[in-house]
Design an enzyme around this catalytic site. Structure first.
Site, PDB file in Angstrom:
ATOM      1  N   TRP A  10       3.783   1.074  -0.773  1.00 58.06           N
ATOM      2  CA  TRP A  10       4.205   0.033   0.183  1.00 58.06           C
ATOM      3  C   TRP A  10       4.847  -1.161  -0.521  1.00 58.06           C
ATOM      4  O   TRP A  10       5.405  -2.038   0.131  1.00 58.06           O
ATOM      5  CB  TRP A  10       3.007  -0.433   1.024  1.00 58.06           C
ATOM      6  CG  TRP A  10       2.471   0.607   1.971  1.00 58.06           C
ATOM      7  CD1 TRP A  10       2.882   1.915   2.080  1.00 58.06           C
ATOM      8  CD2 TRP A  10       1.434   0.440   2.948  1.00 58.06           C
ATOM      9  NE1 TRP A  10       2.164   2.559   3.071  1.00 58.06           N
ATOM     10  CE2 TRP A  10       1.266   1.678   3.609  1.00 58.06           C
ATOM     11  CE3 TRP A  10       0.627  -0.637   3.322  1.00 58.06           C
ATOM     12  CZ2 TRP A  10       0.328   1.859   4.626  1.00 58.06           C
ATOM     13  CZ3 TRP A  10      -0.321  -0.454   4.340  1.00 58.06           C
ATOM     14  CH2 TRP A  10      -0.452   0.772   4.979  1.00 58.06           C
ATOM     15  N   GLU A 167      10.971   9.185 -11.114  1.00 56.91           N
ATOM     16  CA  GLU A 167      11.718   8.309 -10.214  1.00 56.91           C
ATOM     17  C   GLU A 167      12.951   7.764 -10.924  1.00 56.91           C
ATOM     18  O   GLU A 167      12.867   6.761 -11.644  1.00 56.91           O
ATOM     19  CB  GLU A 167      10.840   7.134  -9.762  1.00 56.91           C
ATOM     20  CG  GLU A 167       9.586   7.549  -9.019  1.00 56.91           C
ATOM     21  CD  GLU A 167       9.090   6.429  -8.118  1.00 56.91           C
ATOM     22  OE1 GLU A 167       9.010   6.652  -6.915  1.00 56.91           O
ATOM     23  OE2 GLU A 167       8.813   5.324  -8.623  1.00 56.91           O
ATOM     24  N   SER A 213      14.392   7.085  -2.779  1.00 57.08           N
ATOM     25  CA  SER A 213      15.101   7.296  -1.511  1.00 57.08           C
ATOM     26  C   SER A 213      14.727   8.604  -0.810  1.00 57.08           C
ATOM     27  O   SER A 213      15.572   9.243  -0.182  1.00 57.08           O
ATOM     28  CB  SER A 213      16.614   7.191  -1.709  1.00 57.08           C
ATOM     29  OG  SER A 213      16.963   5.879  -2.141  1.00 57.08           O
ATOM     30  N   GLY A 234       8.811   5.064  -1.060  1.00 55.52           N
ATOM     31  CA  GLY A 234       8.791   3.617  -0.864  1.00 55.52           C
ATOM     32  C   GLY A 234       9.147   3.253   0.564  1.00 55.52           C
ATOM     33  O   GLY A 234       8.306   3.299   1.465  1.00 55.52           O
ATOM     34  N   GLY A 235      10.412   2.914   0.772  1.00 60.48           N
ATOM     35  CA  GLY A 235      10.871   2.410   2.073  1.00 60.48           C
ATOM     36  C   GLY A 235      10.413   3.240   3.268  1.00 60.48           C
ATOM     37  O   GLY A 235       9.939   2.687   4.272  1.00 60.48           O
TER      38      GLY A 235
HETATM   39  P1  PGA Z   1      12.162   4.229  -2.259  1.00 64.49           P
HETATM   40  O1  PGA Z   1      11.105   3.802  -3.395  1.00 64.49           O
HETATM   41  O2  PGA Z   1      11.581   5.427  -1.563  1.00 64.49           O
HETATM   42  O3  PGA Z   1      12.255   3.015  -1.356  1.00 64.49           O
HETATM   43  O4  PGA Z   1      13.432   4.537  -2.948  1.00 64.49           O
HETATM   44  C1  PGA Z   1      10.409   4.756  -4.132  1.00 64.49           C
HETATM   45  C2  PGA Z   1       9.520   4.096  -5.138  1.00 64.49           C
HETATM   46  O5  PGA Z   1       9.918   3.063  -5.700  1.00 64.49           O
HETATM   47  O6  PGA Z   1       8.390   4.568  -5.396  1.00 64.49           O
END
Ligand code: PGA
Length: 250
Positions: A10, A167, A213, A234-235
């Site tokens: 988050w 990542e 992403s 993340g998002g």
């Molecule tokens: P994102 O972030 O899904 O918003 O690209 C992933 C993360 O940083 O763990």
């Protein structure tokens, strides 16, 4: 067969009240159970409220960072024991935002990793190259260095409690995800290195998440790759329906 593991990062989003509301929605959306392990990692201040909502559900609680010392004069820091007492099972270590914005290195990640394991936490260790490194053809070399140094001094048994997250930094929060093939190439290389470092059995058991992403639309194709064992999201983890759809794709 490795069980998929989907974790929501988050980041610096959600107050305690907002986090509790999202957790309630997630518990409802994922009530049927499923094939994947699931965790959410709220900010420290929301851990207790989110943990209370997750009680009795299959969704585990995780934190986004910790300090390597047990206690002491480390203003603003939180220890592994504190995370355990707040109900955490997991902790994300070495996220690229920690490395890039807050000066974390493989060496500090390694200290945190040892402390997390000693406290009984299951760490999620993040690695990944920046765009210039990918464009220079250095991705595998950079990631291998991060894996080797972040995991220094671990033994094969410790390794079974660790999840790795690949990542690519250029894919985080940019809407530009790695292709399934790009992810698979790096995941397979990481698994090959783990076999060298910890033996084949351990390498085959360790889960390697992809992050960057991931969303409801692209999750299935990424998660279908043989060495992609889950996602660090993340998002898209901030919306219950999107996160539930990603879990459902695994
Ligand atoms: P994102 O972030 O899904 O918003 O690209 C992933 C993360 O940083 O763990």
């Amino acid at each position: 067969m490795r069980r998929k593991f989907i974790a929501g990062n988050w980041k610096m989003n959600k107050t305690a009240e907002e986090g509790a509301a999202l957790a309630r929605e997630l518990v409802k959306a994922l009530a049927g159970g499923g094939k994947a392990d699931v965790a959410v990692c709220p900010p420290f201040t929301a851990l207790a409220a989110v943990g209370a909502e997750l009680k009795g559900s299959a969704i585990a609680l995780g934190a986004q960072n910790m300090h390597w010392e047990k206690s002491g004069a480390f203003t603003g820091e939180v220890s592994a024991g504190m995370l355990v007492s707040a109900g955490c099972k997991y902790v994300i270590l070495g996220h690229s935002e920690r490395r890039g914005l807050f000066g974390e290195t493989d060496a500090t990640v390694n200290r945190k990793l040892a402390a997390a394991l000693a406290a009984g936490l299951a760490p999620i260790v993040c690695v990944g190259e920046v765009l210039a490194e990918r464009e220079a053809g250095r991705t595998l070399e950079v990631v291998a260095g991060q894996v080797r140094n972040s995991l220094a001094n671990l033994d094969a048994r410790d390794m079974l409690k660790v999840t790795l997250a690949y990542e690519p930094v250029w894919a985080i929060g940019t809407g530009r995800n790695a292709t399934p093939e790009q992810a698979q190439e790096v995941h397979a290389a990481i698994r090959g290195l783990l076999a060298e470092l910890f033996g084949k059995a351990s390498a085959e058991a360790v889960r390697i998440q992809y992050g960057g992403s991931v969303n409801a639309a692209n999750a299935k194709s990424i998660l279908s790759m043989p060495d992609v064992d889950g996602a660090l999201v993340g998002g898209a983890s901030l919306k219950a329906a999107d996160f539930a759809a990603i879990v459902g794709s695994s």
